[in-house]
Design an enzyme around this catalytic site. Structure first.
Site, PDB file in Angstrom:
ATOM      1  CG  ASP A   9      13.884   7.673  67.775  1.00 45.21           C
ATOM      2  OD1 ASP A   9      14.809   7.362  67.005  1.00 45.21           O
ATOM      3  OD2 ASP A   9      13.058   8.563  67.488  1.00 45.21           O
ATOM      4  CG  HIS A 234      15.784  11.235  58.307  1.00 46.42           C
ATOM      5  ND1 HIS A 234      15.601  12.447  57.689  1.00 46.42           N
ATOM      6  CD2 HIS A 234      14.600  10.578  58.196  1.00 46.42           C
ATOM      7  CE1 HIS A 234      14.348  12.533  57.234  1.00 46.42           C
ATOM      8  NE2 HIS A 234      13.728  11.411  57.528  1.00 46.42           N
ATOM      9  CG  ASP A 235      18.097   8.096  62.463  1.00 44.22           C
ATOM     10  OD1 ASP A 235      18.147   9.339  62.512  1.00 44.22           O
ATOM     11  OD2 ASP A 235      17.210   7.442  63.028  1.00 44.22           O
TER      12      ASP A 235
HETATM   13 CA   LIG Z   1      15.626   8.003  64.890  1.00 43.40          CA
END
Ligand SMILES: [Ca+2]
Length: 303
Positions: A9, A234-235
């Protein structure tokens, strides 16, 4: 070499762009394709294409996917905006990205076809809501036996708080977690410890190469739009677990994605396997110093 499809995303939070950068800069993995998910997935696909262009990797195909969660209402964020056609634009979107062209095949069709074409070889790496992956499993359940595994960013396993990717589509998360596909989940328990420092942002600002220039502009736009003070990786940490297994320690736990009322979107640890519950590997510990050093070397060429 690990073949991966990154399902992203990109455009809301800044860390997807860094995850894509890390994947492209890592010879241990072959990024066979990128799929985008969640409102404005077409704009997200153009963003991914623009970033890949700066790395001279326009050969990597990008597919736009599901815009709407299974039943969860779309959340609204203060930085949300739309273009004159009413298309949702992520806060980092740049006007000249309108010129980028992604593939015409829908991301869900691509996932099914690509997995069928290489049984046992492909690892899915979802770093956004799980709508695309769940839709592919619903439409072609046999891919659950053909995928090598899923390494995803999502969940908060030792806190009773929903995590964004699960929160945006809990029904999709339930489908993916109970699909029988081996799942590794990198959740907030570990990712919140991987925060970029002011020195790292200075380094990014000072670099004079196309990918860094774009990453720097996206980061600045994101910081301004959201009021955050530093990216949390995070990713990229999720991608990093495929590159160096020593950064993160995983534990096997039975997990159920809550769907009802107050437990909705929580990743609940259960006593054992049962209906709606699956034993997964969840990230429990991270060596954040070693990881951040590795990330900076890879993405920013920083010693
Ligand atoms: Ca993401």
């Amino acid at each position: 070499m690990e073949k991966i499809i990154l399902d992203t995303d990109i455009g809301d939070d800044i860390d997807d762009a860094f995850a894509l950068a890390l994947a492209v800069r890592s010879p241990e993995i072959e990024l066979v394709g990128v799929t985008t998910v969640f409102r404005g997935s077409a704009a997200r696909a153009r963003m991914a294409k623009a970033l890949l262009r700066t790395y001279e990797r326009t050969d990597i195909p990008v597919y736009a996917g599901m815009d709407i969660p299974f039943i969860q209402e779309l959340p609204v964020r203060p930085e949300d905006r739309v273009n004159e056609k009413g298309e949702f634009l992520p806060c980092q979107y740049e006007a000249d990205m309108d010129l980028e062209q992604y593939e015409t095949l829908h991301a869900v069709d691509y996932l099914i076809q690509r997995i069928h074409g290489a049984p046992g070889e492909i690892t899915l790496v979802p770093i956004g809501p799980l709508t695309n992956i769940a839709a592919a499993i619903r439409r072609a359940p046999e891919i659950a036996q053909e995928v090598k595994g899923i390494t995803l960013m999502g969940g908060y396993f030792h806190e009773d708080i929903p995590e964004w990717n699960i929160f945006c589509d809990p029904e999709a998360a339930r489908i993916v977690f109970t699909s029988g596909i081996p799942i590794r989940a990198v959740g907030l328990d570990v990712t919140l410890k991987c925060r970029m420092t002011p020195e790292m942002l200075d380094r990014l600002e000072s670099m004079d190469e196309q990918p860094a220039n774009l990453l720097n502009r996206l980061t600045k736009r994101w910081l301004k739009a959201t009021g955050n003070d530093a990216p949390v990786l995070h990713d990229p940490l999720t991608v990093g677990t495929l590159l160096c297994p020593d950064f993160v320690k995983f534990e096997q736990i039975p997990v159920q994605v809550g769907l009802e009322k107050e437990v909705r979107a929580r990743t609940l640890i259960r006593d054992g396997a049962g209906p709606g519950t699956a034993v997964i590997e969840a990230a429990a510990k991270v060596d954040q110093e070693a990881y951040l050093k590795f990330f900076m070397e890879r993405v920013f060429g920083m010693e």
